[in-house]
Write an enzyme that holds these catalytic residues in place. Structure first.
Site, PDB file in Angstrom:
ATOM      1  N   LYS A 154      -0.734   1.088  -3.957  1.00  0.00           N
ATOM      2  CA  LYS A 154      -1.992   1.232  -3.192  1.00  0.00           C
ATOM      3  C   LYS A 154      -2.410   2.671  -3.224  1.00  0.00           C
ATOM      4  CE  LYS A 154      -2.260  -3.063  -1.632  1.00  0.00           C
ATOM      5  NZ  LYS A 154      -3.376  -3.986  -1.684  1.00  0.00           N
ATOM      6  N   LYS A 180       3.906  -5.348  -8.203  1.00  0.00           N
ATOM      7  CA  LYS A 180       2.818  -6.303  -8.422  1.00  0.00           C
ATOM      8  C   LYS A 180       1.502  -5.576  -8.672  1.00  0.00           C
ATOM      9  CE  LYS A 180       0.222  -9.750  -5.786  1.00  0.00           C
ATOM     10  NZ  LYS A 180      -1.008  -8.970  -5.940  1.00  0.00           N
ATOM     11  N   HIS A 272      -2.066 -15.527  -7.271  1.00  0.00           N
ATOM     12  CA  HIS A 272      -2.843 -14.860  -6.220  1.00  0.00           C
ATOM     13  C   HIS A 272      -4.048 -15.743  -5.944  1.00  0.00           C
ATOM     14  CE1 HIS A 272      -5.075 -11.878  -3.975  1.00  0.00           C
ATOM     15  NE2 HIS A 272      -4.007 -11.091  -3.968  1.00  0.00           N
TER      16      HIS A 272
HETATM   17  C1  CAP Z   1      -2.017  -6.965   0.299  1.00  0.00           C
HETATM   18  C2  CAP Z   1      -2.915  -7.359  -0.832  1.00  0.00           C
HETATM   19  C3  CAP Z   1      -2.967  -8.858  -1.111  1.00  0.00           C
HETATM   20  C4  CAP Z   1      -3.405  -9.719   0.048  1.00  0.00           C
HETATM   21  C5  CAP Z   1      -3.895 -11.080  -0.398  1.00  0.00           C
HETATM   22  C6  CAP Z   1      -4.348  -6.861  -0.626  1.00  0.00           C
HETATM   23  O1  CAP Z   1      -1.895  -5.573   0.438  1.00  0.00           O
HETATM   24  O2  CAP Z   1      -2.450  -6.753  -2.010  1.00  0.00           O
HETATM   25  O3  CAP Z   1      -3.861  -9.024  -2.170  1.00  0.00           O
HETATM   26  O4  CAP Z   1      -2.327  -9.885   0.889  1.00  0.00           O
HETATM   27  O5  CAP Z   1      -4.094 -11.917   0.659  1.00  0.00           O
HETATM   28  O6  CAP Z   1      -4.952  -6.514  -1.638  1.00  0.00           O
HETATM   29  O7  CAP Z   1      -4.831  -6.895   0.496  1.00  0.00           O
HETATM   30  P1  CAP Z   1      -1.256  -4.908   1.766  1.00  0.00           P
HETATM   31  P2  CAP Z   1      -3.359 -13.305   0.826  1.00  0.00           P
HETATM   32  O8  CAP Z   1       0.184  -5.321   1.812  1.00  0.00           O
HETATM   33  O9  CAP Z   1      -1.400  -3.429   1.565  1.00  0.00           O
HETATM   34  O10 CAP Z   1      -2.053  -5.412   2.931  1.00  0.00           O
HETATM   35  O11 CAP Z   1      -1.904 -13.095   0.628  1.00  0.00           O
HETATM   36  O12 CAP Z   1      -3.705 -13.728   2.209  1.00  0.00           O
HETATM   37  O13 CAP Z   1      -3.940 -14.174  -0.212  1.00  0.00           O
HETATM   38 MG    MG Z   2      -4.081  -7.429  -3.233  1.00  0.00          MG
END
Ligand code: CAP
Ligand code: MG
Length: 432
Positions: A154, A180, A272
């Site tokens: 991130k 990932k 995803h």
């Molecule tokens: C989480 C994440 C995932 C979401 C997807 C994001 O990052 O990488 O894509 O969790 O949602 O981009 O927000 P963080 P879901 O750990 O930094 O929040 O699993 O509900 O489909």
């Molecule tokens: Mg994400």
């Protein structure tokens, strides 16, 4: 006298007994003003099977056998039975074109939600299910008795391939199993797919050598289908065990194709679900996440995002639990007006993936919900650690140990510095 124009009610029959090999769909529906419940459910069954808006000149009687029947209604819920012969074996898009197609745009309905479909054995047998499933992945990674752990670098997009791979290395060295890609990272001019794969492979080998553990990545191959196949091959050539696909935006057809390609390489699929909330968020309309998870297990992903209930994204505890059940169990029990009983027969179990706004302080809540049988993605929640990515990953592992050892996080943090630092920053914050 005006001639009969419609035949929707021909599709409603409360005395109808579905045959064992019919597909049964459960819908929530709200008729538009002036439309009776019976007319509404007749339209649902008609338009999703053999019907049209008007009576026809030619209607061979044998076609009656292909009609769907709205056979049970309770308030705003209806069950519709579909003969097996309506459906092409092993064609997931065709199923959706029927049961989740035109009916969602009918003026006669204010709202319509597809909650679940019961699949008979004779329909399921034409789909492969997961290549490895939960047990296969554990074996492949040699990780048992704890959640599988992964993280996305991130900010989610913007790093160069070199920076990305370095963060990946730190993630692995902190004790995580998977690095990932984020859902919107594929191949950009600053972070090229091929380069990223090669760099990650090198650092994966280094991390494996240094830790003695098996390490892998969920690298996002989402693109046009032929390009996805090429990317799958590159991952295979570089020894990766998984590929990641944004399954909703890629589409059912592409996921089916890639299940074959990746399956031939002996690889697993990390699914995803980006874009799911466009159809599952409104509780009265669309299709449930439960349904998507079920379809994806049938097509054959090994794991799919399922929500957290405590993180930053929508999804209740009950919903997350139900999704996990249908991914992880061989026989799913019925919950009235929510889901059917479902026997998965020989199709393997898939992991639920819990992700979105997680950090070490939330681990006890997640483990109460999921136990050890899940993939946990903690991204911002490790890279935002006061001492950096590696310390953040260590803190997450320490939080899992705390739960296993029956200690509170605070107790465990007394002799685990990284966990203490994480708790100091986030406590048990539930991000919104
Ligand atoms: C989480 C994440 C995932 C979401 C997807 C994001 O990052 O990488 O894509 O969790 O949602 O981009 O927000 P963080 P879901 O750990 O930094 O929040 O699993 O509900 O489909
Ligand atoms: Mg994400």
């Amino acid at each position: 006298m005006q001639k009969k124009v419609e035949w929707y009610l021909d599709f409603v029959d409360s005395s109808y007994k579905p045959a064992r090999d019919e597909l049964i769909a459960l819908f929530y529906f709200e008729p538009a003003k002036g439309v009776s419940a019976n007319e509404a459910i007749g339209r649902i069954a008609s338009e999703s099977s053999t019907g049209t808006w008007t009576t026809l000149f030619k209607m061979p009687p044998r076609m009656n056998k292909l009609k769907a029947h709205a056979y049970y209604r309770s308030g705003n819920f209806v069950k519709v039975a579909y003969p097996l012969d309506l459906w092409e074996p092993g064609n997931a898009p065709q199923l959706l074109s029927g049961i989740a197609g035109n009916i969602f745009g009918m003026k006669a309905l204010n709202n319509l939600r597809l909650l679940d479909i019961h699949f008979p054995k004779n329909y399921l047998k034409h789909f492969p299910g997961p290549r490895h499933g939960m047990h296969g992945i554990r074996k492949m990674m040699n990780v048992y008795h704890r959640p599988m752990l992964g993280a996305v670098p991130k900010p989610k997009i913007g790093f160069t391939d070199v920076e990305h791979a370095q963060i990946g290395y730190e993630t692995w060295m902190g004790g995580f199993d998977f690095v990932k890609d984020d859902e919107n990272l594929t191949s950009t001019k600053f972070n090229n797919f091929d380069k990223r794969v090669k760099l990650l492979a090198k650092l994966r080998d280094k991390a494996e050598h240094a830790t003695g553990d098996t390490k892998d990545a969920y690298i996002n191959i989402t693109a046009e289908t032929d390009e996805m196949k090429k990317r799958a091959k590159l991952l295979h050539d570089y020894g990766f065990k998984h590929a990641m696909i944004d399954v909703v935006v890629s589409g059912y057809s592409a996921v089916q194709t890639l299940r074959e390609t990746l399956g031939d390489y002996g690889m697993a699929i990390h699914a995803h679900r980006a874009m799911h909330a466009m159809f599952d968020r409104n509780p009265k309309h669309g299709m449930t996440m439960y349904m998507l998870a079920k379809l994806m297990r049938m097509i054959g992903v090994d794991q799919i995002h399922s929500g957290t209930a405590v993180g930053k994204l929508v999804g209740t505890f009950a919903e997350v639990k139900s999704i996990s059940d249908t991914l992880r169990e061989n026989k799913v029990s019925k919950i009235k007006n929510v889901r059917f009983a479902q026997d998965w027969h020989s199709l393997k179990q898939a992991f639920p993936v819990t992700s979105g706004g997680l950090h070490p302080g939330l681990v006890p809540y997640l483990m109460k919900e999921f136990g050890d049988e899940c993939v946990m993605l903690v991204s911002g929640g490790i890279h935002g650690h006061p001492k950096g990515t590696r310390a953040g990953a260590m803190a997450t592992r320490q939080a899992i140990d705390a739960v296993h050892e029956g200690e509170t996080l605070r107790e465990h943090a007394k002799y685990n510095l990284e966990l203490a630092q994480a708790l100091e920053k986030w406590g048990n914050l539930r991000p919104v």
